[in-house]
Design a protein around this motif. Structure first.
Motif, PDB file in Angstrom:
ATOM      1  N   LYS A 106       0.936 -13.671  -9.610  1.00 12.06           N
ATOM      2  CA  LYS A 106       1.500 -12.753  -8.626  1.00 12.06           C
ATOM      3  C   LYS A 106       1.116 -11.329  -8.977  1.00 12.06           C
ATOM      4  O   LYS A 106       1.132 -10.937 -10.128  1.00 12.06           O
ATOM      5  N   SER A 132       1.569  -7.050  -7.916  1.00 15.71           N
ATOM      6  CA  SER A 132       2.614  -6.154  -7.449  1.00 15.71           C
ATOM      7  C   SER A 132       2.684  -6.212  -5.930  1.00 15.71           C
ATOM      8  O   SER A 132       1.673  -6.257  -5.239  1.00 15.71           O
ATOM      9  N   GLN A 133       3.914  -6.191  -5.406  1.00 12.66           N
ATOM     10  CA  GLN A 133       4.116  -6.319  -3.973  1.00 12.66           C
ATOM     11  C   GLN A 133       3.652  -5.076  -3.231  1.00 12.66           C
ATOM     12  O   GLN A 133       3.901  -3.964  -3.658  1.00 12.66           O
ATOM     13  N   THR A 134       2.946  -5.270  -2.141  1.00 11.82           N
ATOM     14  CA  THR A 134       2.584  -4.172  -1.254  1.00 11.82           C
ATOM     15  C   THR A 134       2.975  -4.579   0.161  1.00 11.82           C
ATOM     16  O   THR A 134       3.194  -5.757   0.451  1.00 11.82           O
ATOM     17  N   TYR A 135       3.019  -3.594   1.051  1.00 17.77           N
ATOM     18  CA  TYR A 135       3.491  -3.870   2.409  1.00 17.77           C
ATOM     19  C   TYR A 135       2.530  -3.292   3.436  1.00 17.77           C
ATOM     20  O   TYR A 135       1.836  -2.304   3.186  1.00 17.77           O
ATOM     21  N   SER A 141       4.163  -8.501   3.972  1.00 19.65           N
ATOM     22  CA  SER A 141       3.718  -8.258   2.594  1.00 19.65           C
ATOM     23  C   SER A 141       2.351  -8.862   2.304  1.00 19.65           C
ATOM     24  O   SER A 141       1.855  -8.757   1.185  1.00 19.65           O
ATOM     25  N   LYS A 142       1.732  -9.477   3.300  1.00 19.48           N
ATOM     26  CA  LYS A 142       0.419 -10.091   3.082  1.00 19.48           C
ATOM     27  C   LYS A 142      -0.503  -9.811   4.270  1.00 19.48           C
ATOM     28  O   LYS A 142      -0.058  -9.733   5.415  1.00 19.48           O
ATOM     29  N   ARG A 183       8.661  -1.416   0.747  1.00 17.23           N
ATOM     30  CA  ARG A 183       9.046  -1.863   2.087  1.00 17.23           C
ATOM     31  C   ARG A 183       9.730  -0.748   2.874  1.00 17.23           C
ATOM     32  O   ARG A 183       9.543  -0.626   4.089  1.00 17.23           O
ATOM     33  N   HIS A 231      -6.756  -8.347  -1.136  1.00 16.90           N
ATOM     34  CA  HIS A 231      -5.359  -8.171  -1.539  1.00 16.90           C
ATOM     35  C   HIS A 231      -5.265  -7.442  -2.886  1.00 16.90           C
ATOM     36  O   HIS A 231      -4.480  -6.504  -3.041  1.00 16.90           O
ATOM     37  N   THR A 251      -3.702  -3.676  -3.370  1.00 15.81           N
ATOM     38  CA  THR A 251      -2.549  -3.544  -4.260  1.00 15.81           C
ATOM     39  C   THR A 251      -2.825  -2.516  -5.347  1.00 15.81           C
ATOM     40  O   THR A 251      -1.997  -1.644  -5.629  1.00 15.81           O
TER      41      THR A 251
END
Length: 547
Positions: free
Chosen positions: A299, A301-304, A321-322, A337, A514, A518
């Motif tokens: 995984k 880091s989360q991005t939006y 998020s994807k 977010r 992705h 990120t």
């Protein structure tokens, strides 16, 4: 004391403290300045600073070091006067400092003098973290770490300046702990700082490994542990290969690391220019080699992103998020977010796109938003042209053109005020303020990510990577794993119009995109964007980029 066991680091709150004092002994010296920087959800969001009257002379050498004079503190409050607001500002988060023992001793002594109880909060020392995270660095002092990581340090030897740079260092350390040591929550983090520091255990180093180990550089790259048959056991990446691999050989390393070392007969590594290409190389090598000890569901880091649902005749916008190659457009990336959420709020108030879900739309009954001019009411009039014009304006806004949105909101605010609808006018006023604050938090790209045609420069100075992003496909110049990737030819294809003849997109294309988005979200200061449409041909583009 707060329950820290289940709080993820990403949601934690830290109060990073620094004192300037008249001497080194908390019992015999006094505080002359305090600076605190608050971190919440991995962002600096508030500060506290004040001079303090120590009620004793400031030694000459302290004034020389800090620049703080008797005149600065003469009319300042005493520590007792600021104790309550200071404690309230610290709150019940984690109290942090570089060499926490020093600052905490002064905090406790001053609180006792003022007659206050010492607050029970979790405590974190960035000096201890540095000893564990960066064992190969010769010095773990704040100045040495700041210089090593090239963190900008303003107002050295002043409380707020030192607290601010310590906060930035802490954010860097948190990222390294998460990626290199799988530290996920506060309990793990506080435990991590307390583990005794031991250098690489030579007993763990086999003779076949020792020679290669001594050659490992401090540059970014990927590393591989192999067994006797040269099968890959584990593949990893790091901003500093030396520091990360040393971590595997410490006696305090994880059980998994010890198992890898026990079964390894060889270490290999490959240097990269930046962490970005190390991330991409790691992901693609893991998939091709399938090492025994790697997790394949890594995984990031989360991005939006803001998704424009083009599969509908009257598209609506959502936060996702994807990215996917599904015929829709994606704007972004955004690091949080709430940033993409605030942009959607601005769009809803400034433009006339529908906000309803598919079930409500199909009823065709209209709604309150169409009555107040916030929707073109496509469920009633089915006017595609009018809706498309409004959607084009939204695209322009997401591409960085903010004037129309601002003018519309100010116009609506004035109109509502004239109609004495002050509550509704206040909502538009708040949205105007939100837009003004949002202007410096726009997306990395001023084009939909899936349609963007840009050359991206990652890193600074000679150690840089160059990536061509063309309609969702990422091509890397002189990429570690595929030197034959034709970076120059891809640019030529764009200017000749052959770019539309690309093969079908693969899972590798999507993963590269992705990872790239990120990384850029977290490292905007290291990114330079060149839009291909701004140049006549590839020669003009390359002259601008490489000279």
């Amino acid at each position: 004391m707060i329950n820290i066991q289940d709080i993820p680091i990403d949601r934690a709150e830290f109060a990073v403290l620094d004192f300037e004092t008249t001497g080194n002994s908390a019992k015999n010296s006094r505080v002359i300045e305090v600076g605190i920087v608050k971190i919440r959800e991995l962002e600096i969001y508030d500060t506290f600073q004040t001079f303090i009257n120590p009620q004793e002379p400031i030694p000459y050498f302290i004034t020389e070091l800090t620049g703080i004079t008797e005149n600065d503190v003469r009319d300042a409050p005493s520590f007792e006067d600021i104790t309550e607001p200071l404690i309230n500002f610290i709150g019940d988060g984690v109290l942090a400092a570089h060499n926490l023992a020093f600052d905490n001793s002064f905090l406790q002594q001053e609180l006792l003098r003022a007659g206050y109880e010492i607050p029970e909060v979790p405590k974190l020392c960035t000096l201890k973290l540095a000893r564990r995270l960066y064992p190969s660095l010769p010095s773990k002092s704040l100045s040495a770490l700041v210089e090593n990581f090239k963190i900008k340090h303003i107002n050295v030897h002043r409380a707020l300046g030192d607290a601010a740079v310590t906060a930035k260092l802490l954010l860097r350390m948190i990222e390294d702990m998460k990626q290199n040591f799988d530290v996920k929550n506060l309990a793990d983090m506080l435990k991590f700082q307390g583990v005794p520091v031991k250098t690489a255990n030579s007993g763990l180093l086999k003779k076949s490994v020792e020679g290669k180990y001594s050659q490992i550089p401090k540059s970014p790259g990927i590393y591989m542990f192999k067994d006797k048959a040269e099968n890959y056991l584990y593949i990893g990446k790091s901003k500093s290969l030396r520091d990360r691999i040393t971590g595997h050989f410490q006696e305090t390393s994880s059980r998994k690391s010890k198992k890898i070392i026990k079964n390894s007969s060889e270490i290999d590594f490959r240097e990269t220019n930046t962490e970005l290409t190390a991330l991409i190389a790691e992901a693609e090598t893991i998939k091709s080699e399938k090492p025994e000890y790697n997790s394949f569901l890594k995984k990031y880091s989360q991005t939006y992103f803001i998704k424009v649902n083009l599969n509908h005749k009257f598209p609506h916008l959502t936060t996702v998020s994807k990215i996917n190659y599904d015929g829709n457009d994606y704007f972004g990336p955004y690091p949080k977010r709430d940033i993409s959420g605030r942009l959607l709020e601005i769009i809803d108030r400034s433009f006339q796109l529908r906000e309803c879900n598919e079930k409500t739309f199909r009823k065709g009954n209209g709604c309150y938003l169409s009555e107040i001019g916030r929707c073109t009411a496509p469920c009633l009039n089915y006017d595609v042209d009018n809706y498309s014009r409004e959607l084009r304006l939204v695209y322009e806004f997401l591409e960085g053109q903010n004037n129309l949105a601002l003018e519309r909101m100010i116009g609506n605010m004035k109109k509502l005020s004239e109609e004495l609808k002050f509550e509704e006018a206040a909502q538009y006023r708040d949205t105007v303020n939100l837009l003004l604050k949002q202007l410096n938090k726009s997306a990395l790209l001023a084009e939909p990510v899936n349609l963007a045609n840009v050359l991206l420069k990652a890193g600074k100075g000679e150690k840089s990577d160059y990536l061509l992003l063309t309609k969702g496909r990422v091509v890397i110049k002189d990429f570690l794993l595929n030197k034959t990737e034709d970076f120059e030819q891809t640019a030529e294809d764009f200017y000749s119009g052959a770019i539309n003849l690309f093969h079908e997109y693969t899972p590798q294309d999507l993963e590269r995109l992705h990872i790239t988005m990120t990384w850029f979200t977290r490292n905007k200061e290291q990114v330079k964007v060149f839009y291909l449409k701004d140049y006549k041909n590839s020669s003009e583009l390359f002259r601008k980029v490489f000279t």
